[in-house]
Design a protein around this motif. Structure first.
Motif, PDB file in Angstrom:
ATOM      1  N   GLN A 127      -4.265  -2.750 -10.432  1.00  0.00           N
ATOM      2  CA  GLN A 127      -4.631  -2.183  -8.771  1.00  0.00           C
ATOM      3  C   GLN A 127      -6.490  -3.169  -8.096  1.00  0.00           C
ATOM      4  O   GLN A 127      -6.588  -2.845  -6.993  1.00  0.00           O
ATOM      5  CB  GLN A 127      -4.657  -1.639  -8.738  1.00  0.00           C
ATOM      6  N   SER A 131       9.543  -5.149  -2.359  1.00  0.00           N
ATOM      7  CA  SER A 131      10.450  -5.746  -3.476  1.00  0.00           C
ATOM      8  C   SER A 131      10.706  -7.129  -2.180  1.00  0.00           C
ATOM      9  O   SER A 131      11.038  -8.752  -3.299  1.00  0.00           O
ATOM     10  CB  SER A 131      11.666  -5.046  -3.598  1.00  0.00           C
ATOM     11  N   SER A 156      -3.624  -2.207  -0.800  1.00  0.00           N
ATOM     12  CA  SER A 156      -3.370  -3.889  -1.588  1.00  0.00           C
ATOM     13  C   SER A 156      -2.072  -2.371  -3.149  1.00  0.00           C
ATOM     14  O   SER A 156      -1.736  -3.267  -3.571  1.00  0.00           O
ATOM     15  CB  SER A 156      -3.947  -4.425  -1.373  1.00  0.00           C
ATOM     16  N   LYS A 191       2.772  -7.416  -1.063  1.00  0.00           N
ATOM     17  CA  LYS A 191       2.084  -6.116  -0.569  1.00  0.00           C
ATOM     18  C   LYS A 191       1.755  -6.469   0.899  1.00  0.00           C
ATOM     19  O   LYS A 191       1.958  -7.373   1.845  1.00  0.00           O
ATOM     20  CB  LYS A 191       0.445  -6.719  -1.236  1.00  0.00           C
ATOM     21  N   ALA A 203       1.491 -11.738  -2.539  1.00  0.00           N
ATOM     22  CA  ALA A 203       0.412 -10.793  -2.451  1.00  0.00           C
ATOM     23  C   ALA A 203      -0.621 -12.144  -2.666  1.00  0.00           C
ATOM     24  O   ALA A 203      -2.176 -12.218  -2.992  1.00  0.00           O
ATOM     25  CB  ALA A 203       0.705 -10.505  -4.789  1.00  0.00           C
ATOM     26  N   SER A 248       3.602  -1.288  -3.488  1.00  0.00           N
ATOM     27  CA  SER A 248       4.708  -2.540  -3.480  1.00  0.00           C
ATOM     28  C   SER A 248       6.587  -2.534  -3.241  1.00  0.00           C
ATOM     29  O   SER A 248       6.914  -1.491  -3.435  1.00  0.00           O
ATOM     30  CB  SER A 248       4.796  -2.667  -5.512  1.00  0.00           C
ATOM     31  N   GLY A 258       7.051 -11.339  -6.171  1.00  0.00           N
ATOM     32  CA  GLY A 258       6.506 -10.088  -6.290  1.00  0.00           C
ATOM     33  C   GLY A 258       5.668  -9.135  -7.042  1.00  0.00           C
ATOM     34  O   GLY A 258       5.745 -10.267  -8.503  1.00  0.00           O
ATOM     35  N   PRO A 259       5.248  -8.051  -7.146  1.00  0.00           N
ATOM     36  CA  PRO A 259       5.825  -6.830  -6.088  1.00  0.00           C
ATOM     37  C   PRO A 259       5.396  -7.628  -4.290  1.00  0.00           C
ATOM     38  O   PRO A 259       3.800  -8.119  -5.396  1.00  0.00           O
ATOM     39  CB  PRO A 259       5.162  -6.042  -6.264  1.00  0.00           C
TER      40      PRO A 259
END
Length: 520
Positions: free
Chosen positions: A378, A183, A178, A288, A321, A181, A285-286
């Motif tokens: 995170q 785009s 995870s 994963k 994500a 990151s 995003g970002p």
């Protein structure tokens, strides 16, 4: 209501027959020897053994042992993988990315190539180091003594400290996945030694299965990357509609079952189009790293029950994500649609075990933050708990498992957005008013088509060129075998006629048998 939509049995039979017959050749020394010689090119050492390691769902792996280690060559199976070249290229790029960006123990890739570059031009391949291990996470979590042919399930009597130890290691893997990151949503390409970018469409396990067992034309799959979560979920929702349209056999049980499935897919698509299935704060995003096939069976353990390898990174890509924020269904080993006591019981057991998993994940997060390997923002544990409580877990599960879509939608998604109903099996009748006249007309057209399909049982299949080529080769072999059988029967019948006339037919029969053998 069935817990899952049945695959097209006609297509399944064709796929399995192709795959099984392709695998048979690996029992022949004349096939194994050139493969072993090919692998030896990339390892200068004295080989001690070469044999089949395992046959997986999508590949066959063969291991070449040396005095100081071992190498594996893994070849994609025609009939099982419908995008073999693309799958291998994606997996190689992802494994190299993970080796560079994480400490997850993945096999070191020695070489990979296309079908034309493979030994005997068998199929696209990867040559990698073999990871020595004692067992798999699957076996450590499974009911002890569970027969290999039966579906596994989390041992209900597993000791809590053992479960926490195993869950904790799995949590570490998810946390590392995870962190990177990206785009866009899609598959990675390696630009240079230290640079990867999302340049290709996302290729998922579900997409492969829709083409293989759901009769979905390959042209219906996405062919671009995505820059928003909602656009990707809308594309996946559209695939579920196309799946229902194109699967010729076993898709529906009756006219009303077809209507139920049509309504579910149309309403889900409306929710996706209106951006009601994704989190606005995660829209752009970002994105994963997400692996469709990450599960205990692909996690290797040593004798101390510590992870020494994670394998099978096919169908891994950058995803919304929300996928990573949903708790992993494989905490119970078994999927909800296959759970012996039904989805509601699965939900109850999962809720109980998830508490343990989130507790150990939070502990692992605390340690990683203290060591500087993770930042406070995170953390995954909070997101996973929220995904489960809100029901977002079920949305992500539904878009990733098309054959399980219907029961998930009616039991877990429809009540959340459109209100509760007394009977999920009849809820579609209450939702008909949410479809416009054009959609209701389209539904009835679909019903008529499906009822006609139930009579014909025709094959609608769009395999890749390698699967098709081997399937046609198999068909020719069968036709030649039938012709030979007919010739032998003809010879036998003529011999019987000769005997009946009181003449010796030995010479005649021998000549014809010899001729038949020479013509093989």
């Amino acid at each position: 209501m069935q817990t899952r939509m049945c695959p097209d049995d006609v297509a399944w039979e064709q796929a399995e027959e192709t795959s099984d017959n392709w695998l048979v050749q690996f029992l022949e020394v004349d096939i194994l020897r050139p493969i072993a010689d090919f692998v030896l090119i990339y390892h200068r050492g004295a080989a001690t053994e070469f044999a089949i390691l395992r046959k997986g769902s999508y590949n066959i792996s063969l291991r070449l042992k040396y005095r100081n280690g071992a190498t594996v060559i893994r070849l994609s199976q025609p009939g099982a993988v419908f995008f073999p070249e693309e799958k291998v290229v994606n997996e190689v790029a992802m494994m190299r990315f993970l080796a560079d960006q994480t400490s997850i123990p993945v096999p070191f890739i020695i070489h990979s190539g296309t079908k034309k570059e493979s030994p005997l031009q068998l199929s696209p391949f990867i040559i990698m180091d073999y990871i020595e291990h004692e067992t798999k996470m699957y076996d450590a979590l499974n009911i002890p003594g569970c027969p290999a042919e039966e579906r596994g399930i989390l041992d209900p009597n597993i000791a809590e400290d053992r479960l926490e130890m195993l869950y904790g290691q799995l949590a570490d893997v998810l946390l590392q996945l995870s962190v990177p990151s990206l785009s866009h949503i899609g598959s990675l390409s390696q630009i240079d030694d230290f640079t990867w970018r999302v340049t290709q469409r996302p290729l998922s396990m579900n997409m492969n299965e829709l083409v293989r067992l759901g009769d979905l034309p390959r042209s219906k799959l996405p062919d671009t990357t995505f820059n928003t979560s909602s656009s990707y979920l809308e594309a996946l929702a559209d695939l579920n509609i196309e799946h229902l349209i194109h699967q010729r056999n076993d898709a529906v049980e009756s006219a009303d079952d077809c209507r139920r499935k049509f309504v579910a897919r149309k309403l889900f698509h409306k929710l996706a189009k209106n951006k009601q299935l994704t989190n606005p704060s995660l829209e752009t995003g970002p994105f994963k790293i997400w692996c469709d096939d990450l599960r205990p069976a692909n996690v290797l353990l040593n004798e101390n029950m510590q992870i020494v390898g994670v394998v099978d990174w096919e169908f891994t890509y950058a995803a919304p994500a929300e996928f990573s924020y949903a708790p992993p269904w494989w905490l119970l080993i078994e999927k909800p649609e296959y759970w012996p006591k039904g989805i509601e019981d699965w939900t109850t057991v999962f809720d109980y075990r998830l508490k343990t998993f989130l507790k150990v994940m939070k502990n692992r997060e605390d340690i990683a933050i203290q060591e500087g390997r993770l930042t406070e923002d995170q953390r995954l544990s909070g997101h996973m708990g929220q995904s489960w409580e809100s029901g977002d877990f079920w949305i992500m599960y539904a878009v990733l498992h098309s054959f399980a879509f219907d029961t998930i939608y009616w039991r877990k998604i429809d009540p959340r957005f459109f209100g509760p109903t007394e009977n999920p099996e009849e809820a579609w009748k209450e939702r008909l008013s949410l479809l416009d006249e054009k959609e209701q007309y389209e539904m009835e057209q679909q019903v008529a088509r499906k009822l006609e399909d139930m009579k014909t049982r025709a094959l609608a299949w769009d395999p890749d060129e390698y699967t098709l080529a081997f399937h046609q080769q198999l068909k020719r072999r069968r036709e030649e075998a039938d012709e030979e059988k007919d010739k032998n029967n003809e010879v036998e019948n003529r011999g019987n006629e000769t005997e009946a006339s009181g003449l010796s037919g030995a010479d005649t029969i021998s000549d014809k048998l010899a001729a038949t053998r020479l013509s093989r």
